[in-house]
Design an enzyme around this catalytic site. Structure first.
Site, PDB file in Angstrom:
ATOM      1  N   SER A   1      22.606  49.760  15.661  1.00 44.29           N
ATOM      2  CA  SER A   1      22.546  50.419  14.353  1.00 44.29           C
ATOM      3  C   SER A   1      22.238  51.897  14.557  1.00 44.29           C
ATOM      4  O   SER A   1      21.685  52.282  15.599  1.00 44.29           O
ATOM      5  CB  SER A   1      21.424  49.785  13.523  1.00 44.29           C
ATOM      6  OG  SER A   1      21.198  50.505  12.336  1.00 44.29           O
TER       7      SER A   1
ATOM      8  N   TYR B   1      12.418  47.167  10.617  1.00 40.75           N
ATOM      9  CA  TYR B   1      13.851  47.193  10.967  1.00 40.75           C
ATOM     10  C   TYR B   1      14.127  48.234  12.049  1.00 40.75           C
ATOM     11  O   TYR B   1      14.801  47.950  13.043  1.00 40.75           O
ATOM     12  CB  TYR B   1      14.681  47.478   9.719  1.00 40.75           C
ATOM     13  CG  TYR B   1      16.184  47.415   9.948  1.00 40.75           C
ATOM     14  CD1 TYR B   1      16.841  46.189  10.065  1.00 40.75           C
ATOM     15  CD2 TYR B   1      16.943  48.579  10.063  1.00 40.75           C
ATOM     16  CE1 TYR B   1      18.215  46.131  10.271  1.00 40.75           C
ATOM     17  CE2 TYR B   1      18.312  48.527  10.274  1.00 40.75           C
ATOM     18  CZ  TYR B   1      18.948  47.300  10.371  1.00 40.75           C
ATOM     19  OH  TYR B   1      20.314  47.242  10.575  1.00 40.75           O
TER      20      TYR B   1
HETATM   21  P1  NAD Z   1      25.674  40.664   6.577  1.00 43.51           P
HETATM   22  O1  NAD Z   1      24.546  40.086   5.812  1.00 43.51           O
HETATM   23  O2  NAD Z   1      27.006  40.766   5.928  1.00 43.51           O
HETATM   24  O3  NAD Z   1      25.839  39.889   7.954  1.00 43.51           O
HETATM   25  C1  NAD Z   1      24.728  39.336   8.614  1.00 43.51           C
HETATM   26  C2  NAD Z   1      25.015  37.892   8.918  1.00 43.51           C
HETATM   27  O4  NAD Z   1      23.920  37.377   9.668  1.00 43.51           O
HETATM   28  C3  NAD Z   1      25.160  37.042   7.648  1.00 43.51           C
HETATM   29  O5  NAD Z   1      26.343  36.275   7.753  1.00 43.51           O
HETATM   30  C4  NAD Z   1      23.930  36.143   7.698  1.00 43.51           C
HETATM   31  O6  NAD Z   1      24.151  34.854   7.154  1.00 43.51           O
HETATM   32  C5  NAD Z   1      23.674  36.068   9.191  1.00 43.51           C
HETATM   33  N1  NAD Z   1      22.306  35.659   9.487  1.00 43.51           N
HETATM   34  C6  NAD Z   1      21.131  36.199   9.040  1.00 43.51           C
HETATM   35  N2  NAD Z   1      20.093  35.498   9.520  1.00 43.51           N
HETATM   36  C7  NAD Z   1      20.618  34.514  10.295  1.00 43.51           C
HETATM   37  C8  NAD Z   1      20.047  33.461  11.047  1.00 43.51           C
HETATM   38  N3  NAD Z   1      18.716  33.283  11.118  1.00 43.51           N
HETATM   39  N4  NAD Z   1      20.883  32.636  11.741  1.00 43.51           N
HETATM   40  C9  NAD Z   1      22.228  32.796  11.661  1.00 43.51           C
HETATM   41  N5  NAD Z   1      22.813  33.762  10.951  1.00 43.51           N
HETATM   42  C10 NAD Z   1      22.022  34.612  10.281  1.00 43.51           C
HETATM   43  O7  NAD Z   1      25.226  42.127   7.067  1.00 43.51           O
HETATM   44  P2  NAD Z   1      25.885  43.157   8.093  1.00 43.51           P
HETATM   45  O8  NAD Z   1      25.535  44.483   7.541  1.00 43.51           O
HETATM   46  O9  NAD Z   1      27.280  42.807   8.392  1.00 43.51           O
HETATM   47  O10 NAD Z   1      24.954  42.906   9.381  1.00 43.51           O
HETATM   48  C11 NAD Z   1      25.453  42.597  10.652  1.00 43.51           C
HETATM   49  C12 NAD Z   1      24.692  43.411  11.684  1.00 43.51           C
HETATM   50  O11 NAD Z   1      24.989  44.798  11.460  1.00 43.51           O
HETATM   51  C13 NAD Z   1      23.173  43.281  11.589  1.00 43.51           C
HETATM   52  O12 NAD Z   1      22.640  43.182  12.899  1.00 43.51           O
HETATM   53  C14 NAD Z   1      22.749  44.596  10.942  1.00 43.51           C
HETATM   54  O13 NAD Z   1      21.441  44.954  11.290  1.00 43.51           O
HETATM   55  C15 NAD Z   1      23.793  45.526  11.523  1.00 43.51           C
HETATM   56  N6  NAD Z   1      23.973  46.803  10.805  1.00 43.51           N
HETATM   57  C16 NAD Z   1      24.341  46.859   9.493  1.00 43.51           C
HETATM   58  C17 NAD Z   1      24.494  48.074   8.871  1.00 43.51           C
HETATM   59  C18 NAD Z   1      24.887  48.221   7.426  1.00 43.51           C
HETATM   60  O14 NAD Z   1      24.757  49.328   6.852  1.00 43.51           O
HETATM   61  N7  NAD Z   1      25.382  47.159   6.791  1.00 43.51           N
HETATM   62  C19 NAD Z   1      24.287  49.257   9.604  1.00 43.51           C
HETATM   63  C20 NAD Z   1      23.927  49.162  10.948  1.00 43.51           C
HETATM   64  C21 NAD Z   1      23.782  47.932  11.539  1.00 43.51           C
END
Ligand code: NAD
Length: 272
Positions: free
Chosen positions: A143, A156
């Site tokens: 991230s 976080y």
């Molecule tokens: P999202 O919620 O769409 O995807 C996250 C997924 O993780 C979901 O499908 C959720 O069901 C799953 N999940 C959560 N806890 C879980 C568990 N205990 N067991 C199994 N699955 C689990 O969100 P996203 O933004 O696509 O996040 C994906 C990654 O990207 C994360 O690591 C997040 O920190 C990172 N990220 C997101 C952003 C942003 O702005 N959206 C920015 C930087 C990094």
């Protein structure tokens, strides 16, 4: 030729958001992809979209057994494991440190680090033998919060900073058999959820003004879509494109490095 023709991959948290975009792109590039997802309905949706090119497993990334089951499923269905993408994560919705009580920090640390950090370590350990056999690679989702303050709260941001060490240590220990890299997205339109202890129902894309805030902060001037990051995962996963690349963390954040991280907080007592 498709970049990942013949590859077998596993993506955690692949039901939606960045994980789903990576899974879709990997399939489009010729890979067959396992997915560790939370619900039966997530698994059904992936099969409806990609039929026998995906192998979803319902489980929890905090569970060693579920990670093992996901890896074993990919190996049994697709004959091996070439790429592992630990990606499932949860957010803390930027609660200020001083607003957290000691007991809240204790509970929320355990929950958030169990998903964001332990979940990644368990996935990597579960995939180790299969990745070594294929001389494959790991591509973690990090991230912009791995490098900058202000894109989350202290839990976080600490978890994502910690994962920089995970990438570096594993790249060091697992070379030369397994390459270990990461993509570090910036603000992206997803339904990234929060901590159960703090109200799981909150979603990133429901934060008022989130899109405008990201657009104003990053030099490229827009909020990313999950698909915007997927090509970097393909590049890092590809043995051809990235044969000499390990311990790399590629930002996909609209240029934050030349601008800095999140907004500065107002001094206490500043009512402006
Ligand atoms: P999202 O919620 O769409 O995807 C996250 C997924 O993780 C979901 O499908 C959720 O069901 C799953 N999940 C959560 N806890 C879980 C568990 N205990 N067991 C199994 N699955 C689990 O969100 P996203 O933004 O696509 O996040 C994906 C990654 O990207 C994360 O690591 C997040 O920190 C990172 N990220 C997101 C952003 C942003 O702005 N959206 C920015 C930087 C990094």
């Amino acid at each position: 030729m498709a970049a990942l023709q013949g590859y077998a991959a596993l993506v955690t948290g692949a039901a939606q958001g960045i994980g789903r975009a990576v899974l879709d792109r990997f399939v489009a590039e010729g890979a067959r992809v396992g997915a560790l997802v939370r619900r039966d309905s997530d698994a059904e949706a992936l099969i409806a979209a990609h039929s026998d090119r995906v192998a979803p497993v319902v489980g929890d990334v905090r569970s060693w057994e579920d990670n093992v089951r996901a890896v074993e499923t990919v190996v049994a269905r697709f004959g091996g494991l070439d790429v592992l993408v630990p990606n499932a994560g949860v957010y803390d919705f930027s609660v200020p440190f001083e607003d957290l009580t000691g007991p809240q920090i204790a509970a929320q640390f355990d929950e958030l680090f169990a998903v964001n950090v332990k979940g990644y370590l368990l996935a990597a350990r579960a995939g180790l033998a299969a990745l070594r056999a294929s001389r494959g690679s790991i591509v973690f989702t990090l991230s912009s919060s791995s490098f900058y303050a202000g894109g989350g709260g202290v839990l976080y941001v600490s978890s994502k900073h910690g994962l920089v060490g995970t990438v570096r240590q594993l790249a060091f220990e697992l070379a030369p058999d397994i390459r270990v890299n990461a993509v570090a997205p910036g603000g992206t339109r997803t339904k990234l959820g929060g901590l159960a202890v703090a109200g799981e129902a909150r979603k990133l894309d429901q934060i008022p003004g989130f899109e405008a805030m990201v657009a104003k902060t990053v030099p490229l001037g827009f909020l990313a879509e999950p698909e915007d990051h997927a090509g970097l995962y393909v590049t890092l996963a590809s043995r051809e494109a990235s044969r000499f690349v390990t311990a790399a963390i590629i930002p996909s954040d609209g240029g934050l490095e030349v601008r800095g991280g999140g907004r500065r907080r107002k001094p206490v007592g500043d009512a402006s």
